[in-house]
Design a protein around this motif. Structure first.
Motif, PDB file in Angstrom:
ATOM      1  N   LYS A 245       1.094  -1.104  -0.177  1.00  0.00           N
ATOM      2  CA  LYS A 245      -0.411   0.031   0.507  1.00  0.00           C
ATOM      3  C   LYS A 245       1.393   0.972  -0.227  1.00  0.00           C
TER       4      LYS A 245
ATOM      5  N   TYR B 272       0.349   5.564  -0.283  1.00  0.00           N
ATOM      6  CA  TYR B 272       0.155   6.622  -0.657  1.00  0.00           C
ATOM      7  C   TYR B 272       1.086   8.215  -1.793  1.00  0.00           C
TER       8      TYR B 272
ATOM      9  N   ALA C 283       3.256   2.698   2.562  1.00  0.00           N
ATOM     10  CA  ALA C 283       3.003   2.073   4.065  1.00  0.00           C
ATOM     11  C   ALA C 283       3.213   0.777   4.347  1.00  0.00           C
TER      12      ALA C 283
ATOM     13  N   GLY D  58       3.304   0.951  10.127  1.00  0.00           N
ATOM     14  CA  GLY D  58       2.355   0.494   9.168  1.00  0.00           C
ATOM     15  C   GLY D  58       1.299   0.011   9.988  1.00  0.00           C
TER      16      GLY D  58
ATOM     17  N   THR E 125      -1.661   0.750  11.689  1.00  0.00           N
ATOM     18  CA  THR E 125      -2.834   1.075  10.947  1.00  0.00           C
ATOM     19  C   THR E 125      -3.493   1.308   9.751  1.00  0.00           C
ATOM     20  N   THR E 126      -2.342   0.836   8.514  1.00  0.00           N
ATOM     21  CA  THR E 126      -3.097   1.053   7.833  1.00  0.00           C
ATOM     22  C   THR E 126      -3.634  -0.464   6.746  1.00  0.00           C
TER      23      THR E 126
ATOM     24  N   ASN F  53      -6.677  -0.945   8.173  1.00  0.00           N
ATOM     25  CA  ASN F  53      -7.796  -0.082   7.320  1.00  0.00           C
ATOM     26  C   ASN F  53      -7.779  -1.674   6.328  1.00  0.00           C
ATOM     27  N   VAL F  54      -6.711  -1.967   5.448  1.00  0.00           N
ATOM     28  CA  VAL F  54      -6.815  -2.847   4.571  1.00  0.00           C
ATOM     29  C   VAL F  54      -7.003  -4.443   4.928  1.00  0.00           C
TER      30      VAL F  54
ATOM     31  N   GLU G  88     -10.241   0.114   3.106  1.00  0.00           N
ATOM     32  CA  GLU G  88      -8.755   0.011   2.016  1.00  0.00           C
ATOM     33  C   GLU G  88      -8.932  -0.350   1.466  1.00  0.00           C
TER      34      GLU G  88
END
Length: 243
Positions: free
Chosen positions: A20, A22, A31, A54, A56-57, A60-61, A66
């Motif tokens: 991922k 950004y 991330a 990484g 929180t990412t 999220n995925v 996300e």
């Protein structure tokens, strides 16, 4: 001593070479850099790592907030790779309970109404379970108070009740004890540990390394990668976690 449960475990997940990013050009942030992680159903997993690693990412995925740029993700028996936003929303509704770092309560609704709203939006869980959960988090006497009338710890406990009211397979918690006092923090950790012992899979991101003592599995991240995965053969009870 750790208790056992005969409840059927639910909500395991698998990530294979997940990436991922950004931004673009010089502003690009990587991330997640080829994350591989597999967790069986019914475990409490603690994710450690510095800011920007990484964590929180990853949440999220995994939770379908996300989409990953590459790799494969499956969770709670469903393949998430390449899903359109609407189908990811369906996955979140049907399988995931989120505990956000900053609560995300609706300020114009009472504690009870914030929890009831999730039942209405998802069509899962029941209104009858709301008082039971508010009692479990110690907020029966604050059910009709608005978020501004609650302390940070009380708001976080509302967020826990909201995450559990739909009986999710997967509970994702981002810094659930951040900035809380020891007593309130242990109450929240106990609720999450109980959720796992009742059969759910719980993934908790934290900066507090001592929380790892209560986990079944400890994942350490650094610079967008999984640096290590350690199995804890004898998790301690949340009440015994050092602070």
């Amino acid at each position: 001593m750790t208790t056992t449960t005969t409840t059927k475990a639910r909500g395991g997940f698998s990530l294979r070479d997940v990436t991922k990013t950004y931004g673009t050009g010089e502003a690009t942030v990587h991330a997640l850099r080829g994350v591989d992680l597999e967790v069986p159903p019914g475990e409490l997993v603690v994710v450690l790592g510095p800011s920007g690693s990484g964590k929180t990412t990853l949440l999220n995925v995994l939770g379908g907030i996300e989409s990953a740029d590459g790799g494969r993700i499956s969770a709670a028996g469903e393949e998430l790779t390449g899903r359109a936003p609407a189908r990811l929303a369906g996955f979140r509704r049907d399988h995931v309970g989120f505990v956000f770092q900053f609560f995300n309560l609706i300020p114009t609704l009472t504690a009870r109404e914030n929890v009831e709203l999730i039942v209405e939006l998802t069509g899962r869980g029941t209104r009858e379970r709301v008082p039971e959960l508010l009692e479990a988090v110690g907020l029966s006497d604050r059910a009709d108070h608005f978020p501004a009338q609650l302390s940070g710890g009380q708001q976080q406990r509302v967020a826990i009740a909201r995450a559990l009211v739909t009986d999710p397979d997967l509970v994702l918690a981002d810094e659930p004890t951040g900035a809380l006092d020891t007593r309130t923090g242990r109450t929240i950790l106990d609720l999450l540990q109980r959720a796992a012992r009742e059969g759910r899979t719980v993934l908790m991101v934290t900066h507090n390394a001592s929380v790892a003592d209560m986990a079944d599995r400890v994942v350490t991240m650094h610079d967008g990668r999984v640096e290590s995965v350690d199995r804890n053969e004898r998790p301690v009870d949340a009440a015994d976690v050092s602070w």
